[in-house]
Design an enzyme around this catalytic site. Structure first.
Site, mmCIF file in Angstrom:
data_model
loop_
_atom_site.group_PDB
_atom_site.id
_atom_site.type_symbol
_atom_site.label_atom_id
_atom_site.label_comp_id
_atom_site.label_asym_id
_atom_site.label_seq_id
_atom_site.Cartn_x
_atom_site.Cartn_y
_atom_site.Cartn_z
ATOM 1 N N VAL A 1 -75.440 -3.317 57.727
ATOM 2 C CA VAL A 1 -74.321 -2.678 58.362
ATOM 3 C C VAL A 1 -73.809 -1.784 57.182
ATOM 4 O O VAL A 1 -73.148 -0.625 57.153
ATOM 5 C CB VAL A 1 -73.030 -3.827 58.773
ATOM 6 C CG1 VAL A 1 -71.679 -2.902 58.557
ATOM 7 C CG2 VAL A 1 -73.580 -4.076 60.094
ATOM 8 N N GLY B 1 -77.724 -10.168 36.708
ATOM 9 C CA GLY B 1 -78.417 -10.590 37.968
ATOM 10 C C GLY B 1 -78.512 -9.453 39.138
ATOM 11 O O GLY B 1 -78.180 -8.289 38.783
ATOM 12 N N HIS C 1 -43.148 -4.127 52.388
ATOM 13 C CA HIS C 1 -43.534 -3.187 53.290
ATOM 14 C C HIS C 1 -43.039 -2.104 52.456
ATOM 15 O O HIS C 1 -41.978 -1.957 51.702
ATOM 16 C CB HIS C 1 -42.460 -3.195 54.472
ATOM 17 C CG HIS C 1 -42.529 -2.046 55.227
ATOM 18 N ND1 HIS C 1 -43.239 -2.056 56.400
ATOM 19 C CD2 HIS C 1 -41.685 -0.903 55.463
ATOM 20 C CE1 HIS C 1 -43.180 -0.706 57.005
ATOM 21 N NE2 HIS C 1 -42.132 -0.069 56.415
#
Length: 483
Positions: free
Chosen positions: A202, A39, A462
């Site tokens: 955008v 599609g 982290h």
């Protein structure tokens, strides 16, 4: 005539996912697609545009390679190569969809499907679809036209999608495009005028600017991406201005003034009661999408069209008990992932599963893939206040995130809106590097009704970009640790 439990009109991300779920539940299933499997999303939207955006991002990064300690000379854009890569990815994914249809034993009919008979009475079938102009049963996306084929259904799912909305009164000229035609451009224009500052506008503005075009956006609302949080809009406007992308907000295009010839397009826009003339090599119209509700015999069913879209209940059923509709054709959030979830809901409703229902808009993540990326889920701060909530807000900058500095992309932030009484997360809004890749964590928080402190206390690895979510969540209680 072959008879099926479920027939699906449209082979986009709503239609083919619905077909797979139907097959999983043991239903004899057929899918009818007039163009190519996958599609709009695969061929004219999500995948090709994001492929171009990735090339634009990489091109921009290579031009500033010296900031990473890498000397690269003679970096040039090969737009033909960019288009070839885009086409290759699309073909690979289309082949994947065809494989999934075969794997799940779903009959695919290539051609125009039209409802030629519909009835609500029980029996061997409740309606008939006639397929014309395609390759017939089991056909691929292309083939010699075959004689019309008729198939019967017990239940029908309409997944016919949408098309770019056009502005009445504009002249017919190849230099005035929608996103469909823009994907077919063989070269980057020197300048472009983009009408509409929503997600599509955008993304194209960011992409073409990185490719070297001079970009001007005309947006009727008072800010870019007006459906996003106001803080995100302001940050995007600031970063676009830094990149010399001109954005005229609160500006109205005057269609009767638009003219185009072999060299470019000239328009006039009205802003603050004053008229301004603008010129560019090309113009892109990105003012939303219109549902495809015509041309396939919907009027022969009991289904109703309201405000240009097919009306459905929370189980995606129309006013016709044997006709369901999903995706862009029902309006709402016209997003591929929403269409897929609605497809599953429709099939499960047909099969009698009690939990079948359409996704709650508050839990649906929304993404804009320009540079910087935007992602959000839930209520904006203003919408939460308007809804009667007393809110607390946490906001954390990417400039304090080590991984963002490593990437060389430290603009932007994450903003959390939470209920001041309960701590329930009401909305999360992001602008910055790769935020579309971890908005899912915020969507999960919405789904399970987590509090900001629960998410904030979760251990984030982290260094990663995603640790910014934990900091912003803690920041709503002024407990952020990193700044």
């Amino acid at each position: 005539m072959n008879h099926y439990d479920i027939v699906i009109l449209g082979g986009g991300p709503g239609g083919y996912i619905a077909a797979i779920r139907a097959a999983q539940l043991g239903k004899k299933t057929a899918l009818v697609e007039k163009e190519k499997l996958g599609g709009t999303c695969l061929h004219k939207g999500c995948i090709p545009s994001k492929t171009l955006l990735r090339s634009a991002e990489l091109f921009e990064t290579m031009k500033r390679s010296l900031s990473f300690g890498i000397k690269a000379e003679g970096v040039e854009l090969d737009y033909g190569g960019v288009l070839a890569r885009k086409d290759g990815i699309v073909k690979q994914l289309e082949a994947g969809v065809r494989f999934l249809m075969k794997k799940n034993e779903i009959d695919v009919y290539s051609g125009n499907g039209e409802i030629v008979e519909a009835a609500s009475s029980s029996g061997e079938y409740n309606g008939i679809i006639e397929v014309t102009g395609g390759a017939g049963e089991g056909g691929e996306s292309a083939g010699e036209p075959q004689a019309p084929v008729r198939i019967g259904y017990r239940d029908l799912i309409v997944a016919t999608g949408s098309r770019p909305r056009r502005i009445p009164g504009l002249p017919e000229n190849e230099r005035i495009m929608t996103s469909d035609e823009a994907l077919a451009m063989e070269a980057v224009p020197a300048s472009i005028l983009i009408v509409g500052g929503g997600a599509i506008g955008v993304e194209w503005a960011s992409m073409l600017s990185d490719f070297g075009a001079q970009v001007t956006i005309v947006e009727a609302a008072d800010r870019l991406v007006p459906s996003e949080d106001a803080d995100v809009s302001r940050e995007l406007a600031r970063l676009f201005a830094k990149r010399k992308i001109k954005a005229l907000t609160g500006a109205k295009l005057l269609p009767e003034t638009v003219s185009a010839d072999g060299t470019g397009v000239t328009v006039q826009v009205e802003k603050n009661g004053k008229s301004e003339s603008l010129s560019a090599e090309r113009m892109l119209v990105s003012v939303g999408r219109a549902a495809n509700v015509e041309g396939f015999g919907l009027e022969r069913t009991l289904a109703q069209v309201e405000r240009g879209v097919i009306a459905v209940d929370p189980t995606m059923r129309t006013a016709d008990p044997h006709v369901y509709a999903i995706g862009d054709v029902v309006g709402g959030l016209q997003l591929a992932h929403v269409a897929s979830h609605e497809g599953v809901a429709a099939v499960e409703s047909i099969c009698g599963l009690e939990e079948a229902h359409s996704p709650d808009p508050a839990n649906v993540p929304k993404c804009v893939y320009g540079r910087p990326e935007l992602a959000s889920v839930g209520l904006t701060e203003q919408a939460a206040i308007d809804g009667g909530y007393a809110v607390k807000v946490g906001k954390f900058s990417f400039k304090a995130i080590g991984k963002a500095l490593v990437f060389g992309e430290s603009d932007g932030f994450v903003k959390v809106v939470a209920d001041i009484k309960t701590g329930a997360v009401l909305g999360v809004h992001m602008i910055g590097p790769h935020v579309t890749d971890f908005i899912g964590e915020a969507a999960l928080a919405q789904l399970v009704e987590a509090t900001n402190m629960q998410v904030g206390r979760m251990i984030h690895p982290h260094p990663t970009l995603s640790e910014i979510i934990g900091e912003a969540m803690l920041g709503a209680d002024k407990l952020a640790l990193g700044m």
